[in-house]
Design a protein around this motif. Sequence first.
Motif, PDB file in Angstrom:
ATOM      1  N   TRP A  71       0.830  -1.201   0.000  1.00  0.00           N
ATOM      2  CA  TRP A  71       0.000   0.000   0.000  1.00  0.00           C
ATOM      3  C   TRP A  71       0.870   1.260   0.000  1.00  0.00           C
ATOM      4  CZ3 TRP A  71      -4.299   1.046   4.181  1.00  0.00           C
ATOM      5  CH2 TRP A  71      -5.192   1.977   3.701  1.00  0.00           C
ATOM      6  N   MET A  72       1.930   1.235   0.796  1.00  0.00           N
ATOM      7  CA  MET A  72       2.841   2.388   0.826  1.00  0.00           C
ATOM      8  C   MET A  72       3.497   2.593  -0.541  1.00  0.00           C
ATOM      9  SD  MET A  72       4.621   2.166   4.584  1.00  0.00           S
ATOM     10  CE  MET A  72       5.487   3.735   4.408  1.00  0.00           C
ATOM     11  N   ASN A  73       3.886   1.512  -1.189  1.00  0.00           N
ATOM     12  CA  ASN A  73       4.484   1.636  -2.522  1.00  0.00           C
ATOM     13  C   ASN A  73       3.457   2.151  -3.526  1.00  0.00           C
ATOM     14  OD1 ASN A  73       7.178   0.904  -2.080  1.00  0.00           O
ATOM     15  ND2 ASN A  73       6.657  -1.257  -2.067  1.00  0.00           N
ATOM     16  N   TYR A  74       2.217   1.699  -3.420  1.00  0.00           N
ATOM     17  CA  TYR A  74       1.167   2.158  -4.325  1.00  0.00           C
ATOM     18  C   TYR A  74       0.909   3.652  -4.141  1.00  0.00           C
ATOM     19  CZ  TYR A  74      -3.255   2.590  -6.738  1.00  0.00           C
ATOM     20  OH  TYR A  74      -4.257   3.003  -7.589  1.00  0.00           O
ATOM     21  N   LEU A  75       0.902   4.108  -2.882  1.00  0.00           N
ATOM     22  CA  LEU A  75       0.663   5.525  -2.594  1.00  0.00           C
ATOM     23  C   LEU A  75       1.918   6.377  -2.769  1.00  0.00           C
ATOM     24  CD1 LEU A  75      -1.561   5.186   0.610  1.00  0.00           C
ATOM     25  CD2 LEU A  75      -2.311   5.758  -1.708  1.00  0.00           C
ATOM     26  N   ARG A  76       3.035   5.729  -3.098  1.00  0.00           N
ATOM     27  CA  ARG A  76       4.321   6.411  -3.286  1.00  0.00           C
ATOM     28  C   ARG A  76       4.781   7.115  -2.003  1.00  0.00           C
ATOM     29  NH1 ARG A  76       4.817   3.331  -7.263  1.00  0.00           N
ATOM     30  NH2 ARG A  76       4.427   4.023  -9.361  1.00  0.00           N
ATOM     31  N   ILE A  77       4.597   6.428  -0.883  1.00  0.00           N
ATOM     32  CA  ILE A  77       5.070   6.935   0.404  1.00  0.00           C
ATOM     33  C   ILE A  77       6.495   6.425   0.582  1.00  0.00           C
ATOM     34  CG2 ILE A  77       4.766   6.855   2.914  1.00  0.00           C
ATOM     35  CD1 ILE A  77       1.764   6.497   2.401  1.00  0.00           C
ATOM     36  N   GLN A  78       7.405   7.314   0.932  1.00  0.00           N
ATOM     37  CA  GLN A  78       8.810   6.930   1.103  1.00  0.00           C
ATOM     38  C   GLN A  78       8.946   5.900   2.218  1.00  0.00           C
ATOM     39  OE1 GLN A  78      11.220  10.362   1.730  1.00  0.00           O
ATOM     40  NE2 GLN A  78      10.909  11.139  -0.332  1.00  0.00           N
ATOM     41  N   MET A  79       9.750   4.905   1.961  1.00  0.00           N
ATOM     42  CA  MET A  79       9.971   3.858   2.954  1.00  0.00           C
ATOM     43  C   MET A  79      10.949   4.285   4.046  1.00  0.00           C
ATOM     44  SD  MET A  79       8.071   1.367   2.478  1.00  0.00           S
ATOM     45  CE  MET A  79       7.157   0.424   1.333  1.00  0.00           C
ATOM     46  N   SER A  80      11.509   5.468   3.915  1.00  0.00           N
ATOM     47  CA  SER A  80      12.444   5.945   4.935  1.00  0.00           C
ATOM     48  C   SER A  80      11.720   6.491   6.164  1.00  0.00           C
ATOM     49  CB  SER A  80      13.370   7.013   4.351  1.00  0.00           C
ATOM     50  OG  SER A  80      12.611   8.118   3.894  1.00  0.00           O
ATOM     51  N   VAL A  81      10.408   6.722   6.055  1.00  0.00           N
ATOM     52  CA  VAL A  81       9.628   7.187   7.205  1.00  0.00           C
ATOM     53  C   VAL A  81       8.905   5.990   7.810  1.00  0.00           C
ATOM     54  CG1 VAL A  81       9.289   9.494   6.232  1.00  0.00           C
ATOM     55  CG2 VAL A  81       7.575   7.744   5.820  1.00  0.00           C
ATOM     56  N   GLN A  82       8.556   6.108   9.087  1.00  0.00           N
ATOM     57  CA  GLN A  82       7.806   5.033   9.725  1.00  0.00           C
ATOM     58  C   GLN A  82       6.381   5.058   9.200  1.00  0.00           C
ATOM     59  OE1 GLN A  82       8.903   2.589  11.049  1.00  0.00           O
ATOM     60  NE2 GLN A  82      10.583   3.027  12.420  1.00  0.00           N
ATOM     61  N   PRO A  83       5.771   3.950   8.986  1.00  0.00           N
ATOM     62  CA  PRO A  83       6.180   2.589   9.315  1.00  0.00           C
ATOM     63  C   PRO A  83       6.986   1.892   8.221  1.00  0.00           C
ATOM     64  CG  PRO A  83       3.931   2.566   8.551  1.00  0.00           C
ATOM     65  CD  PRO A  83       4.376   4.003   8.521  1.00  0.00           C
ATOM     66  N   GLY A  84       7.467   2.658   7.233  1.00  0.00           N
ATOM     67  CA  GLY A  84       8.202   2.069   6.128  1.00  0.00           C
ATOM     68  C   GLY A  84       9.423   1.266   6.536  1.00  0.00           C
ATOM     69  N   ARG A  85      10.207   1.814   7.429  1.00  0.00           N
ATOM     70  CA  ARG A  85      11.408   1.085   7.881  1.00  0.00           C
ATOM     71  C   ARG A  85      11.026  -0.211   8.581  1.00  0.00           C
ATOM     72  NH1 ARG A  85      13.018   6.440   9.596  1.00  0.00           N
ATOM     73  NH2 ARG A  85      12.603   5.793  11.734  1.00  0.00           N
ATOM     74  N   PHE A  86       9.951  -0.153   9.372  1.00  0.00           N
ATOM     75  CA  PHE A  86       9.498  -1.357  10.083  1.00  0.00           C
ATOM     76  C   PHE A  86       9.025  -2.426   9.100  1.00  0.00           C
ATOM     77  CE2 PHE A  86       5.929  -3.786  11.836  1.00  0.00           C
ATOM     78  CZ  PHE A  86       6.576  -4.454  12.852  1.00  0.00           C
ATOM     79  N   VAL A  87       8.158  -2.053   8.159  1.00  0.00           N
ATOM     80  CA  VAL A  87       7.619  -3.061   7.246  1.00  0.00           C
ATOM     81  C   VAL A  87       8.710  -3.627   6.345  1.00  0.00           C
ATOM     82  CG1 VAL A  87       5.278  -2.151   7.313  1.00  0.00           C
ATOM     83  CG2 VAL A  87       6.778  -1.433   5.498  1.00  0.00           C
ATOM     84  N   MET A  88       9.694  -2.820   5.994  1.00  0.00           N
ATOM     85  CA  MET A  88      10.810  -3.344   5.195  1.00  0.00           C
ATOM     86  C   MET A  88      11.622  -4.355   6.012  1.00  0.00           C
ATOM     87  SD  MET A  88      11.362  -1.288   2.111  1.00  0.00           S
ATOM     88  CE  MET A  88      13.071  -1.414   1.961  1.00  0.00           C
ATOM     89  N   ALA A  89      11.884  -4.017   7.269  1.00  0.00           N
ATOM     90  CA  ALA A  89      12.670  -4.918   8.117  1.00  0.00           C
ATOM     91  C   ALA A  89      11.937  -6.238   8.352  1.00  0.00           C
ATOM     92  CB  ALA A  89      12.976  -4.242   9.450  1.00  0.00           C
ATOM     93  N   VAL A  90      10.624  -6.174   8.493  1.00  0.00           N
ATOM     94  CA  VAL A  90       9.840  -7.377   8.795  1.00  0.00           C
ATOM     95  C   VAL A  90       9.606  -8.230   7.556  1.00  0.00           C
ATOM     96  CG1 VAL A  90       7.539  -8.128   9.557  1.00  0.00           C
ATOM     97  CG2 VAL A  90       8.733  -6.357  10.817  1.00  0.00           C
ATOM     98  N   THR A  91       9.557  -7.624   6.376  1.00  0.00           N
ATOM     99  CA  THR A  91       9.137  -8.378   5.190  1.00  0.00           C
ATOM    100  C   THR A  91      10.217  -8.623   4.142  1.00  0.00           C
ATOM    101  OG1 THR A  91       8.381  -6.345   4.118  1.00  0.00           O
ATOM    102  CG2 THR A  91       6.752  -7.582   5.409  1.00  0.00           C
ATOM    103  N   ASP A  92      11.374  -8.003   4.266  1.00  0.00           N
ATOM    104  CA  ASP A  92      12.412  -8.177   3.242  1.00  0.00           C
ATOM    105  C   ASP A  92      12.747  -9.646   2.982  1.00  0.00           C
ATOM    106  OD1 ASP A  92      12.886  -5.704   2.203  1.00  0.00           O
ATOM    107  OD2 ASP A  92      14.710  -5.310   3.353  1.00  0.00           O
ATOM    108  N   TRP A  93      12.776 -10.454   4.031  1.00  0.00           N
ATOM    109  CA  TRP A  93      13.164 -11.853   3.898  1.00  0.00           C
ATOM    110  C   TRP A  93      12.228 -12.642   2.983  1.00  0.00           C
ATOM    111  CZ3 TRP A  93       9.920 -15.805   5.412  1.00  0.00           C
ATOM    112  CH2 TRP A  93       8.816 -15.428   6.177  1.00  0.00           C
ATOM    113  N   VAL A  94      10.978 -12.210   2.852  1.00  0.00           N
ATOM    114  CA  VAL A  94      10.039 -12.932   1.991  1.00  0.00           C
ATOM    115  C   VAL A  94       9.776 -12.187   0.689  1.00  0.00           C
ATOM    116  CG1 VAL A  94       7.940 -11.994   3.061  1.00  0.00           C
ATOM    117  CG2 VAL A  94       7.866 -14.226   1.976  1.00  0.00           C
TER     118      VAL A  94
END
Length: 182
Positions: free
Chosen positions: A24-47
């Motif tokens: 959803w953040m990628n669809y809305l073009r929200i930067q992943m450098s702001v929260q919760p972007g860093r959290f969701v990247m850390a939790v989901t990168d492995w998959v």
Amino acid sequence: MNIVHFLLETFFFILVGAALMRSWMNYLRIQMSVQPGRFVMAVTDWVVKPVRKVLPKPLLDSRLDWGSLMSAILLSIAFSGIVLSLWAPSTMVSPVAWLLAILLQAGKFLLMVVLRGLMIILLIYAVLSWVQPQAPAMGVLHRFSEPLLRPIRKVVPAIGGVDLSVLILVILLQVIMMALNL
């Protein structure tokens, strides 16, 4: 066993919810450098990263983040397979019926994560708008919530200066969850 089911559901709720939020953040073009972007990247990168490697290039070039969406679906299927294996032994069921049961349970779980996740986002948005409207997270929460609240605000205007759209949407989501027995 209820404790184990609760812990599994909570663990997979966080994983699936994070994958959906990443999409959803990628669809809305929200930067992943702001929260919760860093959290969701850390939790989901492995998959998400391995899933993206096997997706066809046209899907990767679209505005939708198919890697995150597919990861959410795969995690939902994994959760359903684990739960059904632990609580509904497949000894007397055909493999096709077993697979259909897993897919049906995965769809139900995915829908539950979406609806509950939206409720959580809306409740955090409402509380922060009352107690700390200038909080850094309000920008992201506003971008998440506004597309959902805009149609309600067109129908139900503010009453006495109070915007009831969040309350109305939370009630609608709750009714949907009750109707679907989620």
